[in-house]
Design an enzyme around this catalytic site. Structure first.
Site, PDB file in Angstrom:
ATOM      1  N   SER A 170      34.438  56.009  55.221  1.00 29.23           N
ATOM      2  CA  SER A 170      34.626  54.749  54.510  1.00 29.23           C
ATOM      3  C   SER A 170      33.475  53.772  54.660  1.00 29.23           C
ATOM      4  CB  SER A 170      35.913  54.068  54.992  1.00 29.23           C
ATOM      5  OG  SER A 170      35.872  53.810  56.381  1.00 29.23           O
ATOM      6  N   HIS A 198      39.228  58.055  50.415  1.00 29.65           N
ATOM      7  CA  HIS A 198      38.143  57.627  49.526  1.00 29.65           C
ATOM      8  C   HIS A 198      37.634  58.740  48.618  1.00 29.65           C
ATOM      9  CE1 HIS A 198      37.723  53.650  51.393  1.00 29.65           C
ATOM     10  NE2 HIS A 198      38.056  54.277  52.511  1.00 29.65           N
ATOM     11  N   LYS A 230      43.546  52.898  46.462  1.00 29.71           N
ATOM     12  CA  LYS A 230      42.100  52.883  46.195  1.00 29.71           C
ATOM     13  C   LYS A 230      41.877  53.353  44.757  1.00 29.71           C
ATOM     14  CE  LYS A 230      40.925  53.015  51.062  1.00 29.71           C
ATOM     15  NZ  LYS A 230      42.313  52.811  51.578  1.00 29.71           N
TER      16      LYS A 230
END
Length: 380
Positions: A170, A198, A230
């Protein structure tokens, strides 16, 4: 402690966002162009996702009202779990309220004192904390170093071993060597877990994440954690894997059993987001064009980007004060790119964490590059 944090230029302060998550924002009463969110596909304010959320609230109300194992598990939750399992190529999936709770739940359910957890040194805080609360022995191998993991795996282990890593890191944006890590874990008869917070939605032929991109199946990676807040633009998380794994978590994961379910409206919105991912692969393709544009422009300007092909594009600065000064200079120019400082990253590796979204335009990326190039040269 607070006084020392201020003296070290590490004091954190919240900003107040007016309106939806999108590149052009109003923060603390001033308009800014933001390059700092995790809404990688621009779905947080997508009309279809918002409409599904509203319809879900009309049907189910705004709160689940109970834990999943009481009577808070709705048809919407169940449909989403089935869709996530199919999306990631796993037998089943289980929803959690946050990625943090998912990681804690897995470790607490599967590990005991006498077990051990082997983790990449740059793993997300939730994986580190999960290991600590499990009671197992935590050992950390050098970042992305398969041989160092092998060294630890070769040491005698009295009971079970779990190897866990981020898929996409990240704060660095790089991708773990998952195929090799999976192979070494299997040889050592250790569980292997990937936190793909991610990568999900961003990588892979269909956007199913880092494991799809690297063609790793459930046998090679038995435990997959993914977040919904996300690239999918909503909130919550899930763990996917075998039927036995999911049943074990349902029976034993305290962060699943003893908390209220996410609102069903969020599940409906996430189903809509998954549909957009399926129907609009051009969003993902466009995002990767922006990534290439930014990296090419940064190289031409001599900006020291870290090695990343993902939407996370860190600009290495070094000293905390230098990073915060550069971030503040960008904000004065109407660009929101926060500084990431220790203890989030190791000492002397403070950086600006630029993140790109399919909601950005090429002109906005060019504008960021122009201002960054000017300010970085003047600061140097």
């Amino acid at each position: 402690m607070l006084r020392q944090r201020r003296a070290d230029h590490g004091y954190r302060q919240r900003r107040i966002l007016e309106g939806p998550q999108q590149p052009e924002q109003v923060i603390d009463g001033r308009p800014v162009l933001a390059f700092c969110g995790n809404d990688y596909l621009g779905l947080a304010a997508h009309p279809a996702v918002v409409a599904a959320f509203k319809a879900g609230a009309n049907r189910y109300g705004v709160g689940a009202g109970a834990a999943h194992l009481v009577n808070g598990h709705t048809r919407a939750h169940h449909r989403l779990e089935e869709a996530l399992a199919a999306f990631t190529g796993r037998d089943r999936a289980l929803l959690f309220s946050t990625g943090y709770m998912a990681n804690l739940g897995v470790a607490q359910a599967l590990l005991r004192r006498g077990d051990r957890v082997l983790q990449d040194r740059l793993n997300h805080a939730s994986l580190i904390d999960a290991a600590r609360i499990s009671g197992a022995r935590l050992q950390r191998y050098r970042h992305g170093d398969v041989d160092d993991l092998s060294r630890l795996l070769a040491q005698p282990a009295p009971q079970d071993t779990l190897v866990s890593t981020d898929g996409v890191f990240s704060m660095d944006g790089d991708i773990a060597p998952l195929a090799a890590l999976a192979d070494r874990s299997r040889q050592a008869d250790a569980w292997f877990m990937v936190d793909d917070a991610h990568g999900l939605g961003v990588l892979g032929a269909t956007g199913a994440g880092t494991l799809e991109a690297l063609e790793l199946d459930q046998t090679q990676v038995p435990l997959l954690m993914g977040t919904l807040g996300k690239a999918l633009g909503t909130a919550g998380a899930f763990v996917a894997g075998s039927d036995d794994l999911i049943e074990t978590l349902i029976q034993s994961a305290r962060t699943y059993i003893y908390t209220t379910a996410m609102p069903a409206a969020v599940a409906e919105a996430t189903l809509a987001a998954l549909e957009v991912v399926h129907q609009e692969p051009e969003r993902r393709e466009y995002l990767h064009r922006l990534i290439r544009q930014f990296r090419t422009g940064a190289a031409e300007l001599g900006l020291p980007l870290m090695d990343s092909t993902t939407p996370i594009q860190p600009l290495q600065v070094g000293h905390t004060l230098a990073a915060t000064t550069l971030s503040e200079a960008l904000l004065a120019q109407g660009l929101l790119v926060p500084a990431i400082r220790p203890p989030t990253v190791p000492p002397n590796t403070a950086r600006l964490r630029v993140t790109l979204s399919a909601a950005h335009t090429p002109d906005q990326v060019d504008h960021l590059l122009t201002v960054l190039g000017r300010l970085y040269r003047s600061d140097s």
